[in-house]
Motif scaffolding. Sequence first.
Motif: not given
Length: 247
Positions: A183-189, A227-237
């Motif tokens: 999980y990840h904190k979603p974007r504000a919108f 190296k650390i690479e990060k990608q988010t999905y589903f508006a950041g969730l």
Amino acid sequence: MSPPPAANTVETTSLSAKHALPPATIPAYLENTYWWAYLHPRAVHIFERQWLVNLILWGNFARLRDAALQEMGEVINGRVLQVACVYGDFTEHLVRRLGPQGSVDVIDVAPIQIKNLHAKLKNTQRVNAHLQDSTALQFADGSHDSTVVFFLLHEQPAEVRRKTIAEALRVTKPGGRLVFVDYHKPRAFSPFRYLMVPVLTILEPFAMDVWNHEIASWLPEGAPVEKIEKQTYFAGLYQKVVMTKKA
């Protein structure tokens, strides 16, 4: 449902039945918090349904599964460690990518989850299931070419999460990759930024930690990561974090 009886120490099991490692004991946090999802006899019957795990992830299971596996390549010829069993077909898809020299070790601390893995895998060649705790892996340093941790960290208290990440890093070879999806904190919108707070707070009491901190923040001090690479999905969730260990 009522919580299961206190866990006993149990022996390691393996799909290939050729490993004899020290026993594992179910941690207190797992018994107290997630008995209903992973330990109760009915848990597997309820949750081991592809449509249900996909629904829980708002239709994103396949997308996140494939994103994680793609980090290890279309054809995997190295030794892969999967930390914790996963409801759904994650492991089956991992096994399908194995090349002639590829193999998979899957660890889990719950005997019922190891039993479920035995039941659902059709191709068990070069697949070994080990009853182990993610905080004390019984593998040598640098023994795996890549390590994948799929939706486990949010289910662990911070101190356990820190040890899990340290152990995953330890057993990954220099130059190898660690792949985390969680999980990840979603974007504000995103409406899920607000909808998921009560859901996670009630059902996943450790998950908000993963919302509010970077996975890399739980790395041990001086961790050999180049190296650390990060990608988010589903508006950041959701997030995928790929760490490359220093060669």
